[in-house]
Structure formats: C-alpha cells, structure tokens
Design a protein around this motif. Sequence first.
Motif, PDB file in Angstrom:
ATOM      1  N   GLN A 150     -12.010   0.651   5.562  1.00 50.90           N
ATOM      2  CA  GLN A 150     -12.014   1.994   4.684  1.00 50.90           C
ATOM      3  C   GLN A 150     -12.892   3.148   5.282  1.00 50.90           C
ATOM      4  O   GLN A 150     -12.554   4.253   5.174  1.00 50.90           O
ATOM      5  CB  GLN A 150     -12.725   1.545   3.171  1.00 50.90           C
TER       6      GLN A 150
ATOM      7  N   SER B 146      -5.593   2.345  -2.228  1.00 48.54           N
ATOM      8  CA  SER B 146      -6.539   2.668  -1.083  1.00 48.54           C
ATOM      9  C   SER B 146      -6.976   1.321  -0.276  1.00 48.54           C
ATOM     10  O   SER B 146      -6.585   0.297  -0.780  1.00 48.54           O
ATOM     11  CB  SER B 146      -7.861   3.128  -1.433  1.00 48.54           C
ATOM     12  N   PRO B 147      -7.373   1.580   0.892  1.00 46.25           N
ATOM     13  CA  PRO B 147      -7.737   0.316   1.782  1.00 46.25           C
ATOM     14  C   PRO B 147      -8.744  -0.660   0.993  1.00 46.25           C
ATOM     15  O   PRO B 147      -8.692  -1.814   1.039  1.00 46.25           O
ATOM     16  CB  PRO B 147      -8.225   0.989   2.993  1.00 46.25           C
ATOM     17  N   LEU B 148      -9.468   0.034   0.311  1.00 42.16           N
ATOM     18  CA  LEU B 148     -10.539  -0.751  -0.569  1.00 42.16           C
ATOM     19  C   LEU B 148     -10.099  -1.301  -1.596  1.00 42.16           C
ATOM     20  O   LEU B 148     -10.459  -2.627  -1.773  1.00 42.16           O
ATOM     21  CB  LEU B 148     -11.788   0.526  -1.167  1.00 42.16           C
TER      22      LEU B 148
ATOM     23  N   GLN C 102       0.681  -1.226   0.182  1.00 44.39           N
ATOM     24  CA  GLN C 102       0.221  -0.028  -0.047  1.00 44.39           C
ATOM     25  C   GLN C 102       0.817   1.356  -0.087  1.00 44.39           C
ATOM     26  O   GLN C 102       0.565   2.310  -0.816  1.00 44.39           O
ATOM     27  CB  GLN C 102      -0.932   0.002   1.224  1.00 44.39           C
TER      28      GLN C 102
ATOM     29  N   GLY D 233     -12.148  -5.167   4.154  1.00 46.30           N
ATOM     30  CA  GLY D 233     -11.877  -4.074   3.507  1.00 46.30           C
ATOM     31  C   GLY D 233     -12.562  -2.804   3.461  1.00 46.30           C
ATOM     32  O   GLY D 233     -12.111  -1.628   4.012  1.00 46.30           O
ATOM     33  N   VAL D 234     -13.984  -2.993   3.411  1.00 50.81           N
ATOM     34  CA  VAL D 234     -14.897  -1.953   3.260  1.00 50.81           C
ATOM     35  C   VAL D 234     -14.991  -1.334   4.713  1.00 50.81           C
ATOM     36  O   VAL D 234     -14.971  -0.131   4.996  1.00 50.81           O
ATOM     37  CB  VAL D 234     -16.110  -2.594   2.934  1.00 50.81           C
TER      38      VAL D 234
END
Length: 387
Positions: free
Chosen positions: A343, A29-31, A23, A339-340
Amino acid sequence: MVLVGLNLRPALSSLAPLLTRIQQDTGLSPLAIGALTTLPVLCLGLFAPLAPWLAKRLGPEQTLAAALLLLAGGLLLRGAPLPVLLFTGTLLVGAAIGVAGTLLPALVKRELPTGADLMTGVYTMALCLGGALGAGLSIPLADLLGGWHAGLASWSVLAAVALVAWLALMPRRRVGVAVPGAAGSTRELLGQPLAWQVMLLMGSQSSLAYIVFGWLPTLLVARGYGEAEAGWMMGASVMVQLISALGVPWLARFGRDQRPALLLVLGCVAAGLWLLLLGPVDWRWAGVVLLGLGQGGSFSLALTLIVLRTGNSRLAGKLSGLAQGGGYTLAALGPLGVGVMLQFDVGLPVVTLVLLLVTAAAAGFAWLAGRNRRLEIDEHGQLVTRR
C-alpha cells in the motif's frame, strides 16, 4: 483423512493468482486486498481453539463433517458477485479450515499412535497437493468457467466430495473420546514453555506460508513475470512441497532431536525467497524448488511436533488447538503486513528483508521446539514436560 487434507489449502491458494483480477473488477484497494488474504488466516487462529470444545460435545468425527459442510458453503458464497459476500465466504472458509485442521493431528494420534508421525506426513502431503492444485488451476478454471467468481466457487465440489467420503468412511467412536478436557487444561498448557515454543514455531513458519499463498504471485508480477507464469511458479513451488512434506518427517524420526531437520528446511525457505524476489532471473526455478522443499518440510515438521511433543491423543488435541490457534493468529500478521507495505509502495528489497527476518525468527523457535521434550500427565495428574 487424506481427502480432508486435500481440501485445506485450495481455498487459500486459489485466491492469490486471481487477486489482480479481483482488484480490477471490484475496485478494492491494496490494503483491502491484504485484508482479504489475511482474513482466512486470522479465522484459522480464532476458530482453531474451538475444535477441542466442539469435539468434546459433538464428537471429533461429526465436528469434522460439519467443518467440511461449512467449507463447501463458504466456497460457494465466495463466488458471489458482491464484495461483502466475497469477504463473508472467505471468513466461513477460514473458520472451517481452522476447525478441521486442528482436529486432524488428534485423530491421527488416536487412530495410528505408533505411526502418527508418518501419517502426519501423508496428510500434509495431501494438504500440499491441494495447495498446488489451487494455485496452478486457479487461472485456467477462471478462464474456462467465464470469470473468477465461478472459478473460486468451483472448489466447493472438491469439498463436497470429501464430505461424502468422510461421512461414509469416518471412524465410529462415542462422543468425547478424542479430546476430553479432563487432563491437561489449556491453562496448564500455557504454563509450559514447550507449548509456547511449538506455537511460536507454528506461527512464524505459517506466516511465511500464507504470505506465499496470498502474495507470491503479486510479488512475482511486480518483479516482471507474467500473471499466468507467476501462478504456475507458485503452483510448482507448492507441488514440490509434496516431496519434503512426506520425506522430512520420515527422516526426522531417525533422531530424537528434530533441530537439524528444522534448520535445514528453514534455510531452504530463506534461499528460495531470496532467489525468487532478488536473485538472478535464470535461477528462478531453483528458487521455486528450494522454497517448496523448505515450506513443505517446515510445515510438516511443525505439525509432527504436535504429535511428538505430547504423550497421548488428548494432549495432542489440546496442543493442536493452542499451537494452531495462537500460531495462525500470529501468522495472520504476515499477509496483512505485506499488504500494508505494498500500500505504501515499499520495494521488493525491503519486503524480502522482512521475510528473511521472519525466517530467522522461525529458526530461533525451531531450535527450542525441536529439542527432545514431551508433555505428559504425571502420576499426580499434573501436566509436566519430560525429556
């Protein structure tokens, strides 16, 4: 078969400890990172149903060889510096593992019909060992080889070794022997509640497994552990899976009903997750052990049920394609969901609650799938469920 099993998890578990570096290096992005962890699991589900079709036309042995070749190529591609190639290689890896993992239960049922449950435990143990090696060696390999690119690509060597060994030692059968489509079509299989129960158990417990493979180090770092320690904790947990992956199917074979064993191992999963994410820090290694025992046992039993709930290798291949195809497609929602949540900066208590709810759902499906039932072809050529 053991060497093949050894290759079906490092491609997944080696990625998780490196997510922070990936990352930072790529700016994803985290998503997007969540999508990266979800992609191989989704591919497992999408490509698993192709395995019986390919095996019927090419032969299961040649299909498995092609899957290992694709796995080695995908692992090499994943080490390329471009993010698009990282995603492409991950897709190929997921496709290869989906096909190879689906073929193994049918091959075991065919080659060792009387000891299929124990052999399932043996190759599941190899599978867990591969997962432990991927998690534990991921950071050291990246440091030794000069970056995460080379570290990820280095796992292609293990796949190449398995390919050479499989080509030299694989059983020699005529095309179409293992998984023909004449008896027990997929449509008939979908009409059997037992097939759905096995599939939903596979999906729910696999969702937890791939959340651990994809996100446990990240969640442990968020809890306050160091990056290397988090990777080793995950690796130790996967290593503990070796014990229950072999031992639980052996114990379960003494009874015709696998529900007690399934509920026991899923209870260990719940306890391990709670201790690692919310429990006292001093109890973290107890959490590592409980999580490992639970996940190794639950995955091994889920694969064993494919063998125990079918009357022959043909049906085992069909049920394997359905259970792993549909199950892994459902399982892909797990890493994506985490992941969501990350985020949107959802805290560890909420993440833990969601994981415990998934475990409870898996226990419900285990109660149904663990009953003494079997899919068989009756004297009229119809697929039926018998006690």
